[in-house]
Design a protein around this motif. Structure first.
Motif, PDB file in Angstrom:
ATOM      1  N   GLY A  25      -4.088  38.274  -8.375  1.00 36.66           N
ATOM      2  CA  GLY A  25      -3.914  37.826  -7.391  1.00 36.66           C
ATOM      3  C   GLY A  25      -3.930  37.574  -6.481  1.00 36.66           C
ATOM      4  O   GLY A  25      -4.299  37.602  -5.151  1.00 36.66           O
ATOM      5  N   ALA A  26      -3.821  36.116  -6.653  1.00 33.85           N
ATOM      6  CA  ALA A  26      -3.577  34.715  -5.622  1.00 33.85           C
ATOM      7  C   ALA A  26      -2.223  34.221  -5.648  1.00 33.85           C
ATOM      8  O   ALA A  26      -1.044  35.593  -5.677  1.00 33.85           O
ATOM      9  N   GLU A  27      -2.224  34.022  -4.276  1.00 34.07           N
ATOM     10  CA  GLU A  27      -0.738  34.680  -3.820  1.00 34.07           C
ATOM     11  C   GLU A  27      -0.944  32.479  -3.957  1.00 34.07           C
ATOM     12  O   GLU A  27      -1.394  31.555  -3.421  1.00 34.07           O
ATOM     13  N   VAL A  28       0.593  32.401  -5.288  1.00 34.22           N
ATOM     14  CA  VAL A  28       0.220  31.003  -5.346  1.00 34.22           C
ATOM     15  C   VAL A  28       2.183  30.820  -5.134  1.00 34.22           C
ATOM     16  O   VAL A  28       3.168  31.079  -5.013  1.00 34.22           O
ATOM     17  N   THR A  29       1.523  28.768  -3.946  1.00 37.00           N
ATOM     18  CA  THR A  29       3.268  28.267  -3.944  1.00 37.00           C
ATOM     19  C   THR A  29       3.623  26.841  -4.370  1.00 37.00           C
ATOM     20  O   THR A  29       2.177  26.594  -4.988  1.00 37.00           O
ATOM     21  N   GLU A  30       4.069  27.603  -5.673  1.00 41.80           N
ATOM     22  CA  GLU A  30       4.474  26.270  -7.326  1.00 41.80           C
ATOM     23  C   GLU A  30       5.449  25.049  -6.682  1.00 41.80           C
ATOM     24  O   GLU A  30       6.526  26.113  -6.511  1.00 41.80           O
ATOM     25  N   VAL A  31       5.692  24.283  -6.612  1.00 45.07           N
ATOM     26  CA  VAL A  31       6.474  23.323  -6.061  1.00 45.07           C
ATOM     27  C   VAL A  31       7.255  21.809  -6.743  1.00 45.07           C
ATOM     28  O   VAL A  31       5.978  21.586  -7.134  1.00 45.07           O
ATOM     29  N   ALA A  32       8.217  21.470  -7.588  1.00 46.37           N
ATOM     30  CA  ALA A  32       8.427  20.399  -8.154  1.00 46.37           C
ATOM     31  C   ALA A  32       8.202  19.098  -7.400  1.00 46.37           C
ATOM     32  O   ALA A  32       8.274  19.324  -5.393  1.00 46.37           O
ATOM     33  N   ALA A  33       6.780  18.088  -7.880  1.00 44.79           N
ATOM     34  CA  ALA A  33       6.520  17.152  -6.894  1.00 44.79           C
ATOM     35  C   ALA A  33       6.703  15.837  -7.485  1.00 44.79           C
ATOM     36  O   ALA A  33       7.283  14.335  -6.852  1.00 44.79           O
TER      37      ALA A  33
END
Length: 261
Positions: A156-164
């Protein structure tokens, strides 16, 4: 127990071999470098920059590698931000001793480090109900696992996953290491990630052709952790030992435990 008279190849990212070399040399080993990752920027900085502009809206930042910490910290500095200040209001989780030590060196407060240095442990022991949490996960652009993102979304989390950052395969094997492999002098190859296994196999095929597997059949293989072991089994064979804990000290211990009789 020492590694005196043992010759070992350590597969690391270019520029990250000195710490491993020092640890193994102190225990008597002769270390041969086989850099198997080149760490560079992602193809596009925009997704990371956009997330960093909204960094104070997140509940947690989750770092699974020191490379992620370094690039996020560098981009934040360019924007007039700092992990040190942000960590006072946004909680930070770190997978692994090296990731945590880099954060501490940047004077960032760490709210959670899982007991085992793998992503699965962070998911299992995460200290807060994830439902409704807003999480920021900087990661490698290609080749990484999505377990963190997938698991947190399921809860139930809101996840922002981005390339670093991105990691790619080097073009060359150092000549000294080629000569040691050709002469049958190497006793151990130590793998530090699944991607180092993939890229090492690619480099061995490039330099030794169809003979690459026979060349290393009598060399002991040691893996730093479960995912690295999976890659070894898939591309080479089952490792002779697996590190625990899953860091360089654990890797050293796993090598010390090998039986050469």
């Amino acid at each position: 127990m020492t590694l005196t008279d043992k010759k070992i190849i350590i597969t690391r990212a270019q520029g990250q071999t000195s710490e491993a070399r020092e640890i193994f040399r102190k225990n008597g080993a002769e270390v041969f470098d086989l850099p198997s990752l080149v760490i560079g920027p992602p193809d596009d900085w925009s997704p990371l920059d956009d997330a960093l502009k909204e960094i104070t809206t997140f509940d947690w930042i989750i770092f699974s590698s020191a490379n992620g910490v370094k690039n996020v910290a560098d981009r934040m500095n360019e924007m007039g931000l700092s992990l040190s200040k942000i960590s006072k209001t946004v909680q930070i989780a770190a997978v692994g001793r090296k990731t945590a030590s880099l954060l501490l060196a940047l004077d960032a407060k760490i709210s959670f480090v899982p007991p085992s240095f793998v992503a699965d442990s962070l998911v299992e022991y995460f200290p807060q109900n994830q439902k409704g949490l807003k999480l920021f996960i900087p990661r490698v652009q290609t080749g990484g696992r999505s377990i963190l993102s997938d698991s947190f979304k399921l809860k139930g989390a809101e996840v922002t996953e981005v390339a670093a950052y991105e990691s790619s395969c080097p073009k060359d094997i150092p000549q000294k290491t080629i000569e040691a492999l050709n002469s049958g002098k190497i006793d151990i190859i130590a793998f530090t990630s699944g991607k180092t296994v993939i890229n090492t196999v690619s480099l061995l095929k490039k330099y030794f052709g169809e003979n690459w597997l026979k060349l290393i059949e009598k060399i002991k293989l040691v893996s730093i952790g479960p995912q690295t072991t999976i890659s070894c089994k898939k591309l080479i064979r089952k490792p002779d030992n697996e590190a625990s804990p899953h860091d360089l000290e654990g890797l050293l211990q796993a090598c010390l435990e090998l039986n050469f009789n």
